[in-house]
Design a protein around this motif. Structure first.
Motif, PDB file in Angstrom:
ATOM      1  N   PRO A   6     -11.289   0.962  -5.272  1.00  0.00           N
ATOM      2  CA  PRO A   6     -11.336   0.885  -3.809  1.00  0.00           C
ATOM      3  C   PRO A   6     -10.063   0.265  -3.223  1.00  0.00           C
ATOM      4  CG  PRO A   6     -13.327  -0.057  -4.797  1.00  0.00           C
ATOM      5  CD  PRO A   6     -12.356   0.190  -5.903  1.00  0.00           C
ATOM      6  N   ARG A   7      -9.657   0.747  -2.062  1.00  0.00           N
ATOM      7  CA  ARG A   7      -8.469   0.205  -1.381  1.00  0.00           C
ATOM      8  C   ARG A   7      -8.610  -1.285  -1.106  1.00  0.00           C
ATOM      9  NH1 ARG A   7      -5.900   4.392   2.955  1.00  0.00           N
ATOM     10  NH2 ARG A   7      -5.700   6.135   1.509  1.00  0.00           N
ATOM     11  N   THR A   8      -9.826  -1.734  -0.907  1.00  0.00           N
ATOM     12  CA  THR A   8     -10.045  -3.152  -0.599  1.00  0.00           C
ATOM     13  C   THR A   8      -9.677  -4.064  -1.768  1.00  0.00           C
ATOM     14  OG1 THR A   8     -12.365  -2.959  -1.269  1.00  0.00           O
ATOM     15  CG2 THR A   8     -11.863  -2.686   1.084  1.00  0.00           C
ATOM     16  N   TRP A   9      -9.570  -3.508  -2.969  1.00  0.00           N
ATOM     17  CA  TRP A   9      -9.195  -4.299  -4.137  1.00  0.00           C
ATOM     18  C   TRP A   9      -7.687  -4.489  -4.259  1.00  0.00           C
ATOM     19  CZ3 TRP A   9     -12.335  -2.626  -9.066  1.00  0.00           C
ATOM     20  CH2 TRP A   9     -13.701  -2.754  -8.819  1.00  0.00           C
TER      21      TRP A   9
ATOM     22  N   SER B  85      -4.926   4.896  -7.018  1.00  0.00           N
ATOM     23  CA  SER B  85      -6.169   4.121  -6.977  1.00  0.00           C
ATOM     24  C   SER B  85      -7.349   5.010  -6.579  1.00  0.00           C
ATOM     25  CB  SER B  85      -6.039   2.914  -6.047  1.00  0.00           C
ATOM     26  OG  SER B  85      -5.812   3.312  -4.726  1.00  0.00           O
TER      27      SER B  85
ATOM     28  N   ARG C 182       0.828  -1.211   0.000  1.00  0.00           N
ATOM     29  CA  ARG C 182       0.000   0.000   0.000  1.00  0.00           C
ATOM     30  C   ARG C 182       0.864   1.264   0.000  1.00  0.00           C
ATOM     31  NH1 ARG C 182      -5.646  -1.020   1.523  1.00  0.00           N
ATOM     32  NH2 ARG C 182      -5.854  -3.252   1.729  1.00  0.00           N
TER      33      ARG C 182
END
Length: 116
Positions: free
Chosen positions: A40-43, A34, A26
């Motif tokens: 989304p950060r979750t991806w 992103s 990250r």
């Protein structure tokens, strides 16, 4: 196996392994990019895994499992076409060269692997 195939494939492997590591860690530039393009950060973990799998597949293709190298190259080409599409859709053009470069490397590795 010719030198061009080795050089282009190794460049694609290194580039994708590097960006996969940045996604997994990250890195600040990954988070900023992103967010700009609406990913989304979750991806990020899944995207990192896809890039790492592509790099591994290209490397294995270089070492003799040609169908896997071709499949990995095709997967990466599709991945980066999607990345370019995300950039265009979000109208984020200031850094579109990066997914373009990754696409060119993947397309080159795929083309050279298929030609062997």
């Amino acid at each position: 196996m010719d030198i061009a195939s080795v050089v282009v494939t190794c460049a694609a492997v290194l580039a994708n392994a590097g960006i996969a590591a940045a996604d997994a860690a990250r890195a600040p530039f990954v988070l900023a990019n992103s967010a700009e393009v609406g990913v989304p950060r979750t991806w990020l973990p899944a995207l990192a895994l896809l890039k790492a799998a592509g790099a591994a597949g290209l490397l294995l293709g270089l070492f003799g499992i040609r169908p896997l190298g071709i499949a990995a190259g095709a997967g990466l080409v599709l991945f980066y076409v999607g990345a370019l599409t995300a950039h265009v859709r979000a109208r984020v053009f200031h850094n579109i060269a990066f997914p373009g470069l990754f696409l060119a490397l993947a397309a080159g590795a795929l083309t050279l692997a298929a030609a062997r």
